[in-house]
Design an enzyme around this catalytic site. Structure first.
Site, PDB file in Angstrom:
ATOM      1  N   GLY A 240     -41.925  -1.332 -11.830  1.00 29.87           N
ATOM      2  CA  GLY A 240     -41.867   0.116 -11.721  1.00 29.87           C
ATOM      3  C   GLY A 240     -40.473   0.705 -11.592  1.00 29.87           C
TER       4      GLY A 240
ATOM      5  N   GLY B 185     -38.197   1.060 -14.031  1.00 30.05           N
ATOM      6  CA  GLY B 185     -37.723   1.768 -15.217  1.00 30.05           C
ATOM      7  C   GLY B 185     -37.183   0.881 -16.320  1.00 30.05           C
TER       8      GLY B 185
ATOM      9  CB  SER C 204     -40.964  -0.617 -20.000  1.00 29.15           C
ATOM     10  OG  SER C 204     -41.396  -1.930 -19.685  1.00 29.15           O
ATOM     11  CE1 TYR C 205     -37.851   7.464 -20.625  1.00 32.32           C
ATOM     12  CE2 TYR C 205     -35.841   7.033 -19.393  1.00 32.32           C
ATOM     13  CZ  TYR C 205     -36.599   7.860 -20.188  1.00 32.32           C
ATOM     14  OH  TYR C 205     -36.118   9.093 -20.559  1.00 32.32           O
TER      15      TYR C 205
ATOM     16  CG  ASP D 276     -39.497  -4.593 -20.866  1.00 34.26           C
ATOM     17  OD1 ASP D 276     -38.973  -4.617 -19.738  1.00 34.26           O
ATOM     18  OD2 ASP D 276     -40.398  -3.794 -21.195  1.00 34.26           O
TER      19      ASP D 276
END
Length: 399
Positions: free
Chosen positions: A98, A100, A102-103, A247
């Site tokens: 959580g 970030g 992958s963003y 990733d």
């Protein structure tokens, strides 16, 4: 060309997520230039780290806020520059679940990340190329490492996915995944469709920390080959770059994710492989520090580290994006990520241009010829006519 180069490290902090807002989280990350400072909410003490880039994406109203375009300009463009020069390139994102990752790598909707932006630009550059003597060839593969097993995401029906594809070692090129589909790609449109299909095949699930938590490490690879034809001799020479965009699944604490059953097993496998990656980074950093007795780097302790061997201490130019939460409730995880990144920046890789032996020989001879020309042009003393005649003879041979 090439030589020892340190791994580049960028740290990026994201905005508060809904969970952090609901808990009235306080900002503990500050950035100024290349420096990142974290504050311990329990003691108020601060710790400052220096990286190649500190990317503040927490608050759009902040004067130093950076968005996706800036991140791509600084990191993604470097990937393509090295690929065009013929180097292997790796870029991977690390951080707690959580945070970030992958963003930054993939993005969401129209807010594209490094993977789609770099892929699109490859084909744009190919289209813009005006040299009729250079031909380009692009191939792509996509895999995930789930519970220590490698799965082919471009061919999810591959029967070998059930028990995992085998990782083997090539004597010159290093580790590779046997049976992984490598598809020739003609356009960005085709590759975009393949990426969408591969993303749908990824293993994701909801946890208390992340509604779309990656339950596996995802590796997207592009094999980019430039073939230059010498019109005089008719010979073709290849220069090949392997671009790896990774990733990583996020590190997890069971007490925070609420994982149980299969989610708990997945989390344990993720943490095991990330721990192995941390051990490799520590060993490589220690070896780069000049210790007399070299430490064995435990690449084979996990599927992830074995596949990433060339990216860490091998034949590649590597960049790491360390993604951190801005919230005080995630202090321990963010501090751990920053320490991880601080060690990674000490790693030295040995990147070399991947070209065939003929191309290397030609480049070496051209360098020698250029050096001789410079020597002749610079004179060299003496004053006898014999020297002038010798110089003229050498000039004629070099022309």
């Amino acid at each position: 060309m090439g030589g020892d180069e340190n791994v580049k490290v960028a740290v990026r902090v994201r905005p508060f997520n809904q969970r952090e807002i609901d808990r009235n989280a306080k900002l503990i990350i500050k950035m100024s230039g290349p420096q990142t400072t974290i504050t311990d909410p329990a003691t108020g003490k601060t710790k400052t780290f220096s990286f190649d880039y500190s990317l503040f994406s927490h608050d759009k109203s902040h004067p130093e806020f950076v968005g996706q375009d800036f991140v791509y300009e600084k990191l993604g463009k470097d990937v393509l520059r090295s690929a065009w020069e013929g180097f292997n390139v790796s870029l991977f994102a690390y951080g707690q679940t959580g945070s970030g990752k992958s963003y930054s790598m993939v993005g969401y909707g129209e807010d594209k990340g490094i993977v789609p932006l770099a892929s699109e630009e490859i084909f744009a550059r190919i289209k813009e190329s005006k040299d009729p003597n250079i031909k380009f060839h692009v191939e792509a593969a996509m895999m995930e490492i789930y519970n220590e097993q490698v799965r082919d995401l471009f061919n999810p029906t591959n029967p070998d996915n059930k028990h995992g594809l085998k990782i083997r070692e090539h004597p010159k090129k290093g580790p590779y995944v046997d049976g992984l589909s490598l598809a020739a790609v003609q356009s960005w449109k085709d590759l975009e469709q393949m990426l969408d299909e591969g993303a749908k095949a990824r293993t994701v699930a909801s946890t208390m920390m992340n509604a779309t938590s990656s339950r596996a490490h995802t590796i997207f690879q592009i094999v980019f080959t430039q073939t230059t034809v010498n019109r005089e001799t008719g010979k073709a020479m290849d220069k090949t770059s392997r671009i790896s965009l990774i990733d990583l699944a996020g590190s997890e604490r069971v007490s925070k994710t609420g994982a149980e059953g299969s989610r708990l097993k997945e989390g344990a496998a993720i943490n095991k492989s990330l721990s192995a990656l941390g051990n490799c980074i520590t060993a490589l950093a220690d070896n780069a520090g000049g210790k007399k007795k070299k430490i064995r780097v435990p690449y084979r302790d996990s599927a992830l580290t074995f596949i990433l061997r060339e990216s860490l201490g091998g034949n590649a130019r590597t960049t790491m994006i360390a993604a951190v939460s801005p919230a005080d409730i995630n202090f321990d995880e963010s501090m751990s990520t920053l320490r991880y990144a601080d060690r990674a920046k000490q790693i030295k890789n040995k990147a070399t241009v991947n070209e065939d032996e003929n191309a290397k020989l030609v480049r070496s001879l051209r360098a020698e010829i250029e050096e001789l020309r410079n020597q002749i042009g610079g004179g060299g003393g003496g004053g006898g006519g014999g020297n002038d005649e010798e110089g003229q003879r050498l000039r004629e041979q070099l022309e």
